[in-house]
Scaffold this motif. Structure first.
Motif, PDB file in Angstrom:
ATOM      1  N   GLN A 291       0.815  -1.203   0.000  1.00 36.13           N
ATOM      2  CA  GLN A 291       0.000   0.000   0.000  1.00 36.13           C
ATOM      3  C   GLN A 291       0.857   1.264   0.000  1.00 36.13           C
ATOM      4  OE1 GLN A 291      -3.725   0.008  -0.129  1.00 36.13           O
ATOM      5  NE2 GLN A 291      -2.845  -1.826  -1.047  1.00 36.13           N
ATOM      6  N   GLU A 292       2.020   1.188   0.599  1.00 33.72           N
ATOM      7  CA  GLU A 292       2.934   2.332   0.555  1.00 33.72           C
ATOM      8  C   GLU A 292       3.373   2.605  -0.885  1.00 33.72           C
ATOM      9  OE1 GLU A 292       6.087   1.220   3.140  1.00 33.72           O
ATOM     10  OE2 GLU A 292       4.877   1.333   4.973  1.00 33.72           O
ATOM     11  N   LEU A 293       3.698   1.545  -1.617  1.00 36.22           N
ATOM     12  CA  LEU A 293       4.098   1.710  -3.007  1.00 36.22           C
ATOM     13  C   LEU A 293       2.931   2.188  -3.856  1.00 36.22           C
ATOM     14  CD1 LEU A 293       6.316  -1.487  -3.406  1.00 36.22           C
ATOM     15  CD2 LEU A 293       7.112   0.890  -3.451  1.00 36.22           C
ATOM     16  N   THR A 294       1.735   1.678  -3.567  1.00 33.19           N
ATOM     17  CA  THR A 294       0.547   2.122  -4.292  1.00 33.19           C
ATOM     18  C   THR A 294       0.346   3.620  -4.104  1.00 33.19           C
ATOM     19  OG1 THR A 294      -0.477  -0.047  -3.927  1.00 33.19           O
ATOM     20  CG2 THR A 294      -1.918   1.743  -4.613  1.00 33.19           C
ATOM     21  N   ALA A 295       0.493   4.086  -2.869  1.00 36.79           N
ATOM     22  CA  ALA A 295       0.345   5.514  -2.589  1.00 36.79           C
ATOM     23  C   ALA A 295       1.445   6.338  -3.256  1.00 36.79           C
ATOM     24  CB  ALA A 295       0.357   5.745  -1.079  1.00 36.79           C
ATOM     25  N   GLN A 296       2.636   5.782  -3.316  1.00 38.16           N
ATOM     26  CA  GLN A 296       3.747   6.479  -3.963  1.00 38.16           C
ATOM     27  C   GLN A 296       3.484   6.629  -5.461  1.00 38.16           C
ATOM     28  OE1 GLN A 296       7.473   4.842  -2.660  1.00 38.16           O
ATOM     29  NE2 GLN A 296       8.656   5.865  -4.252  1.00 38.16           N
ATOM     30  N   ILE A 297       2.996   5.564  -6.082  1.00 36.55           N
ATOM     31  CA  ILE A 297       2.667   5.619  -7.513  1.00 36.55           C
ATOM     32  C   ILE A 297       1.512   6.583  -7.750  1.00 36.55           C
ATOM     33  CG2 ILE A 297       1.778   4.246  -9.445  1.00 36.55           C
ATOM     34  CD1 ILE A 297       3.306   1.843  -8.237  1.00 36.55           C
ATOM     35  N   ALA A 298       0.593   6.657  -6.783  1.00 34.23           N
ATOM     36  CA  ALA A 298      -0.563   7.542  -6.930  1.00 34.23           C
ATOM     37  C   ALA A 298      -0.152   8.998  -7.102  1.00 34.23           C
ATOM     38  CB  ALA A 298      -1.477   7.390  -5.716  1.00 34.23           C
ATOM     39  N   GLN A 299       0.990   9.380  -6.557  1.00 29.58           N
ATOM     40  CA  GLN A 299       1.442  10.761  -6.712  1.00 29.58           C
ATOM     41  C   GLN A 299       1.678  11.100  -8.184  1.00 29.58           C
ATOM     42  OE1 GLN A 299       1.504  12.935  -4.160  1.00 29.58           O
ATOM     43  NE2 GLN A 299       0.654  11.233  -2.962  1.00 29.58           N
ATOM     44  N   ARG A 303      -0.351  14.088 -10.179  1.00 27.13           N
ATOM     45  CA  ARG A 303       0.321  15.181 -10.898  1.00 27.13           C
ATOM     46  C   ARG A 303      -0.115  15.217 -12.361  1.00 27.13           C
ATOM     47  NH1 ARG A 303       4.776  13.816  -7.467  1.00 27.13           N
ATOM     48  NH2 ARG A 303       5.634  12.377  -9.020  1.00 27.13           N
ATOM     49  N   MET A 304      -0.211  14.051 -12.976  1.00 35.43           N
ATOM     50  CA  MET A 304      -0.591  14.000 -14.383  1.00 35.43           C
ATOM     51  C   MET A 304      -2.005  14.535 -14.594  1.00 35.43           C
ATOM     52  SD  MET A 304       0.230  13.159 -17.516  1.00 35.43           S
ATOM     53  CE  MET A 304       1.500  11.898 -17.620  1.00 35.43           C
ATOM     54  N   LEU A 305      -2.951  14.057 -13.808  1.00 30.50           N
ATOM     55  CA  LEU A 305      -4.337  14.481 -13.990  1.00 30.50           C
ATOM     56  C   LEU A 305      -4.529  15.942 -13.588  1.00 30.50           C
ATOM     57  CD1 LEU A 305      -6.162  11.267 -12.706  1.00 30.50           C
ATOM     58  CD2 LEU A 305      -5.879  12.007 -15.079  1.00 30.50           C
ATOM     59  N   SER A 306      -3.834  16.365 -12.535  1.00 32.96           N
ATOM     60  CA  SER A 306      -3.943  17.762 -12.121  1.00 32.96           C
ATOM     61  C   SER A 306      -3.415  18.696 -13.203  1.00 32.96           C
ATOM     62  CB  SER A 306      -3.175  17.989 -10.812  1.00 32.96           C
ATOM     63  OG  SER A 306      -3.757  17.262  -9.747  1.00 32.96           O
ATOM     64  N   SER A 307      -2.378  18.274 -13.902  1.00 35.54           N
ATOM     65  CA  SER A 307      -1.823  19.115 -14.960  1.00 35.54           C
ATOM     66  C   SER A 307      -2.806  19.327 -16.099  1.00 35.54           C
ATOM     67  CB  SER A 307      -0.527  18.503 -15.500  1.00 35.54           C
ATOM     68  OG  SER A 307      -0.802  17.357 -16.304  1.00 35.54           O
ATOM     69  N   LYS A 308      -3.832  18.458 -16.176  1.00 37.44           N
ATOM     70  CA  LYS A 308      -4.857  18.584 -17.223  1.00 37.44           C
ATOM     71  C   LYS A 308      -6.205  19.003 -16.640  1.00 37.44           C
ATOM     72  CE  LYS A 308      -2.006  17.312 -20.392  1.00 37.44           C
ATOM     73  NZ  LYS A 308      -0.839  17.629 -19.564  1.00 37.44           N
ATOM     74  N   ASN A 309      -6.204  19.426 -15.381  1.00 38.10           N
ATOM     75  CA  ASN A 309      -7.422  19.898 -14.712  1.00 38.10           C
ATOM     76  C   ASN A 309      -8.516  18.835 -14.645  1.00 38.10           C
ATOM     77  OD1 ASN A 309      -6.301  22.490 -14.328  1.00 38.10           O
ATOM     78  ND2 ASN A 309      -6.918  23.098 -16.398  1.00 38.10           N
ATOM     79  N   VAL A 310      -8.126  17.590 -14.500  1.00 42.01           N
ATOM     80  CA  VAL A 310      -9.078  16.486 -14.406  1.00 42.01           C
ATOM     81  C   VAL A 310      -9.432  16.249 -12.946  1.00 42.01           C
ATOM     82  CG1 VAL A 310      -9.444  14.023 -14.828  1.00 42.01           C
ATOM     83  CG2 VAL A 310      -8.180  15.408 -16.492  1.00 42.01           C
ATOM     84  N   THR A 373       1.652   5.880 -15.137  1.00 39.48           N
ATOM     85  CA  THR A 373       2.143   4.585 -14.646  1.00 39.48           C
ATOM     86  C   THR A 373       3.553   4.333 -15.161  1.00 39.48           C
ATOM     87  OG1 THR A 373      -0.093   3.670 -14.552  1.00 39.48           O
ATOM     88  CG2 THR A 373       1.728   2.101 -14.637  1.00 39.48           C
ATOM     89  N   MET A 374       3.792   4.691 -16.421  1.00 40.13           N
ATOM     90  CA  MET A 374       5.132   4.522 -16.978  1.00 40.13           C
ATOM     91  C   MET A 374       6.135   5.436 -16.291  1.00 40.13           C
ATOM     92  SD  MET A 374       4.320   4.274 -21.036  1.00 40.13           S
ATOM     93  CE  MET A 374       2.755   3.618 -21.575  1.00 40.13           C
ATOM     94  N   GLN A 375       5.700   6.636 -15.960  1.00 41.87           N
ATOM     95  CA  GLN A 375       6.576   7.516 -15.196  1.00 41.87           C
ATOM     96  C   GLN A 375       7.023   6.830 -13.906  1.00 41.87           C
ATOM     97  OE1 GLN A 375       4.267  11.045 -14.448  1.00 41.87           O
ATOM     98  NE2 GLN A 375       5.314  12.195 -16.055  1.00 41.87           N
ATOM     99  N   ALA A 376       6.039   6.318 -13.180  1.00 40.25           N
ATOM    100  CA  ALA A 376       6.348   5.682 -11.899  1.00 40.25           C
ATOM    101  C   ALA A 376       7.209   4.442 -12.092  1.00 40.25           C
ATOM    102  CB  ALA A 376       5.045   5.314 -11.182  1.00 40.25           C
TER     103      ALA A 376
END
Length: 867
Positions: A291-299, A303-310, A373-376
């Motif tokens: 779950q720690e890794l899941t939360a880390q990937i979630a960042q 960032r990606m969705l926020s950059s597109k105002n989603v 996901t590829m970024q992470a």
């Protein structure tokens, strides 16, 4: 560190211009209905030799819903055009559509894929991984799209993601592909995707109609969510009863990916979800590090969705509990599973609470989270590889602390159920051994080489623990899916855990590496025998299949309603008798029919005399001639999609008994005299002709009803059932308003395992040899036993809960309630199952109850019917 913003995001020099365009894009798309490649993907250089999706399809992605054949064609085009791509057909769907997985990586990695795959197996082997450097290994992501066929934005996004990886030309992308391997499955559910795309495309107007009432957004029954037999494939990862699931689990276990993405859609008025889910609803076997890794990937997603105002959310609604889901199965295998849920346009463009939701917008969000996901994956490669190694190493260490030393299972004779269970264990790389000596565990006697041992001490400890445990305590009371799935119970096996003191290493015989399905019917030299009759022993999962084959051949078959003994052998009630007298086929042809039936675990014996030493003689009226079942399965609006599909699948694929599928609206026009069994699977059949159904029962037909259809039947007056009242509110006293939703959800019985008591003398229980049986129940439909003392052949025991969550307010509902009840009217029978004996096709242990209703329902005595 690589500059992943350059790899996957739009160039910063275009940021201001693109922000302005994004604000106007939804209206632009509705007016012109033509998105562009630049809307979806970074504006980088692309190899012109690689065809874009639009060049292949003749339209831009998102203008139309791609059909599965178009999707396959485009993936083949990428395979032919790009040296980064290799395509594997790993199976076929029920409708014979190809199941594809693209392996996308740098060309130099393609030259050594087998070596990389084997290196990963070493990394996951605690005995060999200690000296390995996780930095020396590529990371692997398994990206899967649209496992629900009508959540089609995923599969449409898959074309764009595959094109980007195959054709993108930047130094960063090339470096990324050298360090990673992408396994891309563009359609987990080909049949459902095809069904849905045909529906939407055939109702799309040139000028889009966004009203949610439009036909485009409202599929006809059963919809495109499911596969051919109407199964939810996202509940099938662990049990793998469908061909689509078996193929993808094989790929998963072959590669042991670091990350698996599962791209879905949800209600149109929602936004976008990515994991982690609700923190308190993670299976306790799953390590906290997951779950720690899941939360880390979630960042990265944020960032990606926020950059597109989603708009998006996380840590709500969805959980990580049932290991049969695509985003949770990886968590028990050293992988990080990630669920994506995009609000669904369910067509081309739909009005929602959050504004106009277009299909291109839905597609783009899945593209964006594929890129994030590829970024992470690139940034966390070493960390994820280290986790894979440590997961199996720590799992082995935990196994050595477990109070259980192993599990022993088997049945008195080798059966279809235990073969299927062993096959399932092997599919998930669980070690299984033959039992090397006779043993008694938990009061059950197991025979050498006829039982099997699963030692707890193995690297896949966590997954096998999740398969065998009977859990009844939980940190939360709400479950997105079922709360229990103890697999040896589901398969109807005799089994027991052996504690450390009882378990003996000498029990471990030869390791099982494959399963052979061998018929129990050896060749017979009829020249040496003069058969008087064949007897088929009552036990055996495939007895209904054999019976259906004999009926198709026109062979007259009788069933013993009492036990008997003949020529030195004892036979239980429920054994089949095929007397040679006045049959349309001779003895040799009848036996050939049995051998060719496909039945694998039946025991057929030859008798040469009609006189028995105990019980009725073979010519007695205690042997009742069986009528070949002619089954009509009611479908259509109101019928439970999954439950109806489970019945269809059971009858068609396992018993060779093809039912008539008849929509409830057409039932009134059916010539019902051609059928003698009607099945209503868990629904509200308001479209059904009640008078026709009543006439069918009164004239001697057998009606079988499951689940919620019992409530509907009561409203028709066809049955007089007394339902136990279920609580519909929290306990008395004041409660916070904010607790209302969770209090109500906690009262749902999401799925638990209970113990039944069987009347082994009743035709519905023929073939069972033990009076107690695990049973799955996923709804709070509990019925009082019949007033007729002979009409309730199966009841819940006094202390019924074996595994799963049951709210304390519901504890008194279950003990002594009816699990099977026989009602009726006129000359007919109405067989009522408040639960579902065919749950998701993996509940083998109770399939026979349902089969007996189909094949033996008509012979139940009229004196044993609740009127």
């Amino acid at each position: 560190m690589f500059n992943f913003s350059r790899l996957l995001l739009f160039p910063t020099s275009l940021k201001l211009r693109r922000t302005c365009l994004l604000l106007l894009l939804p209206l632009h798309l509705l007016a012109q209905e033509k998105p562009t490649l630049q809307y979806y993907l970074p504006e980088i250089a692309y190899n012109p030799a690689i065809p874009t999706p639009a060049q292949y399809l003749g339209y831009e992605v998102g203008e139309w819903h791609v059909s599965h054949d178009q999707l396959v064609g485009y993936m083949r085009a990428l395979d032919q055009a790009s040296d980064r791509v290799s395509m594997q057909e790993y199976g076929r769907s029920h409708e014979h559509r190809p199941l594809l997985c693209l392996t996308i990586t740098a060309p130099e990695n393609h030259a050594r894929l087998d070596a990389i795959r084997q290196q990963r197996r070493v990394l996951a082997d605690p005995a060999r991984s200690a000296g390995l450097d996780p930095a020396a290994f590529p990371a692997v992501a398994y990206m899967g799209y649209s496992i629900h066929g009508n959540e089609a934005s995923g599969s449409n996004a898959a074309m764009l993601v595959a094109y980007y990886l195959a054709a993108g030309q930047t130094p960063e992308l090339e470096t990324f592909l050298k360090n990673t391997i992408i396994l891309l499955d563009p359609s987990f559910n080909p049949d459902g995707l095809q069904r849905f795309s045909s529906w939407v495309n055939s109702r799309r107007s040139q000028s889009l109609m966004p009203d949610p009432a439009h036909d485009e957004f409202n599929e006809s029954w059963p919809g495109g969510r499911t596969n051919h037999y109407w199964f939810d494939l996202n509940r099938d990862w662990l049990v793998a009863q469908q061909p689509e699931s078996g193929g993808r689990v094989a790929i998963f276990q072959d590669w042991l990916p670091n990350v698996l993405t599962d791209h879905h859609e949800m209600g149109s008025n929602a936004t976008f979800f990515f994991q982690p889910g609700v923190p308190s609803r993670v299976h306790p076997i799953t390590p906290a590090r997951n779950q720690e890794l899941t939360a880390q990937i979630a960042q990265y997603h944020a960032r990606m969705l926020s950059s597109k105002n989603v708009l998006f959310f996380s840590e709500e609604n969805y959980d990580d509990f049932y290991y049969g889901k695509g985003s949770t199965y990886p968590d028990a295998n050293g992988c990080v599973g990630i669920l994506f849920e995009q609000a669904s346009s369910r067509g081309s463009a739909q009005e929602t609470d959050n504004g106009l939701l277009t299909f291109p917008y839905s597609i783009r969000n899945h593209v964006l989270t594929s890129l994030s996901t590829m970024q992470a994956l690139g940034a966390m490669r070493v960390e994820l590889n280290s986790y894979l190694r440590d997961f199996f190493k720590s799992g082995l260490a935990e196994s050595r602390q477990d109070a259980t030393g192993g599990y022993v299972f088997g049945n008195p004779q080798t059966t279809r159920e235990d073969r299927e269970f062993r096959q399932l264990l092997l599919r998930h790389n669980i070690q299984v051994h033959a039992l090397a000596e006779n043993a008694t565990v938990g009061g059950i006697s197991f025979e050498k080489n006829k039982a099997w041992v699963v030692p707890v001490e193995q690297a896949n400890y966590r997954l096998l623990k999740g398969m065998f445990e009977r859990r009844t305590t939980f940190t939360d009371s709400i479950f997105y899916d079922i709360s229990a799935w103890t697999l040896p119970d589901a398969f109807g096996l005799f089994w027991a855990p052996a504690d450390r003191k009882t378990f003996q290493s000498r029990w471990l015989g030869e390791r099982v590496t494959g399963i052979s399905l061998v018929s129990a019917m050896p060749p017979v030299r009829f020249a040496d025998l003069e058969p008087y009759a064949f007897v088929v022993e009552s036990q055996g999962y495939d007895v209904p299949r054999l019976l259906a084959a004999l009926h198709r051949a026109g062979v007259r078959v009788q069933v013993a309603t009492e036990p008997f003994e003949a020529e030195g052998r004892k036979y239980n009630a429920g054994s089949l008798l095929v007397a040679i007298d006045r049959q349309p086929l001779n003895a040799q042809a009848i036996f050939a029919c049995m051998q060719q039936s496909g039945a694998q675990d039946v025991v057929v014996r030859i008798l040469q005399n009609g006189l028995t030493t105990q019980g009725p003689d073979l010519g007695s009226s205690s042997f009742v001639t069986l009528q070949a079942p002619k089954v009509a399965l009611v479908t259509g609006r109101g019928a439970g999609v999954y439950e109806t599909g489970e019945v269809w699948h059971l009858l068609d694929t396992r018993y060779g008994l093809t039912p008539l599928l008849i929509d409830a609206e057409r039932f009134g026009r059916l010539d019902i005299n051609k059928y003698n069994v009607v099945i209503l699977a868990d629904g509200n059949f308001g479209q059904l002709s009640i008078e026709k159904l009543r006439a069918f029962v009164n004239s001697g037909g057998t009606l079988i009803a499951t689940g919620a259809s019992l409530r509907w039947l009561k409203t028709t007056g066809l049955v007089n059932l007394n339902f136990r009242n279920t609580p519909n509110a929290s306990e008395p006293g004041r409660r916070p308003y904010g607790s209302l939703g969770e209090d109500r959800r906690a009262l749902q019985l999401s799925g638990a395992i209970f113990e039944l008591e069987l009347d082994l003398t009743h035709p519905l229980c023929f073939g069972y040899v033990r009076p107690r049986l695990p049973y799955f129940q996923a709804d709070t439909i509990f019925v009082e036993t019949a007033k007729n003392p002979y009409a309730t052949p199966a009841v819940f025991s006094a202390n019924p809960l074996l595994a799963g969550y049951l709210h304390r307010q519901q504890e008194n509902l279950v003990p002594g309630a009816a699990a099977a009840l026989v009602a009726g009217g006129g000359a007919g029978r109405i067989i009522c199952f408040p639960g579902n004996p065919n749950f998701r096709a993996f509940w083998y242990g109770t399939n026979r109850l349902f089969a007996n209703a189909v094949f033996f329902g008509g012979i139940i005595s009229g004196a044993a019917v609740e009127r």
